[in-house]
Motif scaffolding. Structure first.
Motif, mmCIF file in Angstrom:
data_model
loop_
_atom_site.group_PDB
_atom_site.id
_atom_site.type_symbol
_atom_site.label_atom_id
_atom_site.label_comp_id
_atom_site.label_asym_id
_atom_site.label_seq_id
_atom_site.Cartn_x
_atom_site.Cartn_y
_atom_site.Cartn_z
ATOM 1 N N PHE A 1 0.844 -1.194 0.000
ATOM 2 C CA PHE A 1 0.000 0.000 0.000
ATOM 3 C C PHE A 1 0.880 1.245 0.000
ATOM 4 N N MET A 2 0.505 2.216 -0.825
ATOM 5 C CA MET A 2 1.151 3.522 -0.837
ATOM 6 C C MET A 2 0.062 4.579 -0.686
ATOM 7 N N PRO A 3 -0.267 4.950 0.579
ATOM 8 C CA PRO A 3 -1.291 5.981 0.778
ATOM 9 C C PRO A 3 -0.684 7.376 0.814
ATOM 10 N N GLU A 4 -1.500 8.369 0.498
ATOM 11 C CA GLU A 4 -1.111 9.756 0.728
ATOM 12 C C GLU A 4 -0.924 9.948 2.225
ATOM 13 N N SER A 5 -0.076 10.905 2.613
ATOM 14 C CA SER A 5 0.438 10.965 3.970
ATOM 15 C C SER A 5 -0.586 11.321 5.019
ATOM 16 N N GLN B 1 -7.701 4.731 5.687
ATOM 17 C CA GLN B 1 -8.445 3.940 4.713
ATOM 18 C C GLN B 1 -7.672 2.667 4.354
ATOM 19 N N CYS B 2 -6.383 2.816 4.084
ATOM 20 C CA CYS B 2 -5.559 1.663 3.713
ATOM 21 C C CYS B 2 -5.305 0.744 4.910
ATOM 22 N N ILE B 3 -5.198 1.313 6.106
ATOM 23 C CA ILE B 3 -5.044 0.484 7.310
ATOM 24 C C ILE B 3 -6.237 -0.460 7.460
ATOM 25 N N GLY B 4 -7.447 0.060 7.251
ATOM 26 C CA GLY B 4 -8.635 -0.779 7.388
ATOM 27 C C GLY B 4 -8.630 -1.943 6.422
ATOM 28 N N VAL C 1 -1.152 -1.020 -4.275
ATOM 29 C CA VAL C 1 -2.389 -0.273 -4.109
ATOM 30 C C VAL C 1 -2.022 1.161 -3.783
ATOM 31 N N GLU C 2 -2.489 2.087 -4.598
ATOM 32 C CA GLU C 2 -2.205 3.500 -4.359
ATOM 33 C C GLU C 2 -3.482 4.244 -4.022
ATOM 34 N N ASP C 3 -3.454 4.956 -2.903
ATOM 35 C CA ASP C 3 -4.552 5.839 -2.512
ATOM 36 C C ASP C 3 -3.970 7.241 -2.433
ATOM 37 N N ASN C 4 -4.037 7.947 -3.535
ATOM 38 C CA ASN C 4 -3.420 9.256 -3.639
ATOM 39 C C ASN C 4 -4.116 10.022 -4.741
ATOM 40 N N ARG D 1 -12.547 1.195 9.265
ATOM 41 C CA ARG D 1 -11.522 0.343 9.877
ATOM 42 C C ARG D 1 -12.003 -0.224 11.208
ATOM 43 N N GLU D 2 -11.466 -1.371 11.565
ATOM 44 C CA GLU D 2 -11.859 -2.053 12.797
ATOM 45 C C GLU D 2 -10.696 -2.115 13.773
#
Length: 446
Positions: A13-17, A24-27, A133-136, A252-253
């Motif tokens: 995962f590469m999320p925006e900071s 979102q990516c942690i969940g 997976v990119e969330d940016n 997220r849980e």
């Protein structure tokens, strides 16, 4: 259930900071870890030590040259600093912000992407992921030109997926009135075209395909996920192709259980319990936060305040409790009303738990979320820096007294929760990885 032998994937995962995309990516990542997959986070380096407790592998990146004497930063400090420097822009109309806030933000994101490109290639070579997976909101060519499958996540308002028949992203304009749409897009082109051309050329030099017009992020030809409830979506006006998958929420849980303090739990019958959060970035505007606290402190209602990174500078009223950070996903089910900046995570979580909202947008897609909530009747949009005290208190009283709306929101929340977007999103990523492995890999098609 754990994957069968040989089916365990490595997902990077590469999320925006900022907190929203990273949470979102942690969940999603936690669901994948619990299923037996290896999850690597190539997050920004201020997240060091905050991801491994969830079972993730941390292999982090810097988005700029670290200061030699820099102390340990708070998670997301890169953007907290940036937002603090540009906070005066938030009071401007959205069209004016294109030049003074949106374009500089894109440029800062682009600078981070170009800086960390070599490091990302090293990380990918080291872990050899099956899926990245990119969330940016800007592309990182290393992610899409690797041998792994590529999945894009949009955890912003889906107007970011551009198309005809919908308002321009970042405008906050009504969906039912196209007045101003063309002018806003003309101003976007005037202020962003040179930046877009330079970034597009750089992406292609790194082996990525050309960027779509006006877009700073590539979509995946295989699978793209966006997080937005069906009840708020725009697909009636702008249908999406089969590569796009909506997950109605992705809550997220991993948050600890929140216990409402007894002094707030035991309240008069005519008092509501309100959650106030302007997000990790918006809460850094101490003047705005203190004004909201002071106004709400004079009401009969009880308020739980997410105080943010400058919590020690805020003064809560006697009818309040709060902390710098709060476990939002376990707190929100217990309140009656949410006052929010309109960040996508908070907006979708409020819908997930069936809570009406008062939305005070500050920047980026928050205007779009605020407008959507308002025009569809799920809450009230206020002018963040221009509202009168009575505008806020009247909206609070009106929404708390609207039992029909609260019943409607409770039904919607139950429907959204039944769709189980968190696991649906994780299953899409897992399915893409298994299919990609079975097909023998291969990078982003040129």
């Amino acid at each position: 259930m754990s994957p069968e032998a040989g089916d365990a994937l490595t997902v990077l995962f590469m999320p925006e900071s900022a907190y929203g995309p990273t949470n979102q990516c942690i969940g999603l990542g936690k669901v994948l870890v619990d299923k037996g997959h290896t999850v690597v986070f190539a997050a920004e380096s201020s997240w060091a030590g905050k991801l491994t407790p969830h079972g993730f592998v941390e292999d982090l990146v810097d988005l700029a040259e670290p200061a030699p004497s820099a102390a340990a930063e708070a998670a997301g400090q890169f953007w907290i600093d940036f937002i603090n420097e540009t906070a005066p822009e938030f009071a401007k109309p959205t069209r004016e912000q294109l030049a003074t806030f949106v374009q500089p933000t894109y440029q800062a994101l682009i600078d981070g992407a170009t800086y960390c490109e070599p490091r990302l290639r090293e990380i990918i070579a080291r872990h050899r992921p099956d899926v990245v997976v990119e969330d940016n909101v800007v592309s990182f060519p290393a992610l899409m030109t690797s041998a792994a499958a590529f999945v894009r996540i949009v955890s912003c308002n889906p107007l970011e997926i551009r198309g005809g028949g919908i308002p321009p992203v970042f405008s906050g304009y009504p969906a039912g009135d196209a007045t101003g749409w063309a002018s806003f897009l003309e101003e976007f082109d005037r202020t962003h075209t040179d930046t877009w051309k330079a970034f597009d050329a750089w992406c292609q030099e790194q082996g990525a395909p050309p960027l779509p017009e006006r877009e700073f992020m590539h979509s995946s030809p295989t699978a793209n996920i966006y997080v937005y409830p069906r009840e708020l979506d725009y697909t009636d006006a702008r249908p999406l192709n089969g590569s796009w998958h909506r997950i109605d929420s992705s809550v997220r849980e991993t948050d600890e259980q929140y216990v409402v303090p007894p002094e707030l739990a035991d309240r008069p019958d005519d008092s509501g319990l309100i959650y106030l959060s302007l997000g990790s970035l918006g809460s850094a505007d101490i003047g705005l936060m203190q004004r909201l606290i002071d106004i709400l402190g004079a009401t009969r209602h009880r308020v739980i305040v997410s105080m943010g990174p400058r919590a020690d500078e805020l003064r809560l009223a006697p009818n309040m409790a709060g902390a710098a950070t709060l476990p939002q996903t376990t707190l929100m089910p217990q309140v009656d009303l949410v006052i929010t900046h309109g960040g996508n995570n908070t907006t979708t979580e409020a819908m997930h738990f069936g809570k009406p909202m008062i939305v005070l947008p500050l920047f980026w897609d928050q205007y779009d979320n605020a407008q959507r909530v308002h025009e569809l009747g799920y809450g009230v949009r206020l002018a963040t820096y221009a509202f009168a005290d009575a505008d806020l208190t009247d909206a609070v009283d009106r929404l708390l007294a609207d039992t029909a709306l609260r019943d409607r929101m409770a039904t919607i929340g139950a429907d959204i929760r039944s769709r189980d977007g968190l696991r649906r999103g994780a299953e899409i990523i897992e399915r893409v990885g298994l299919r990609h492995r079975g097909a023998g890999g291969g990078g982003f098609p040129g």
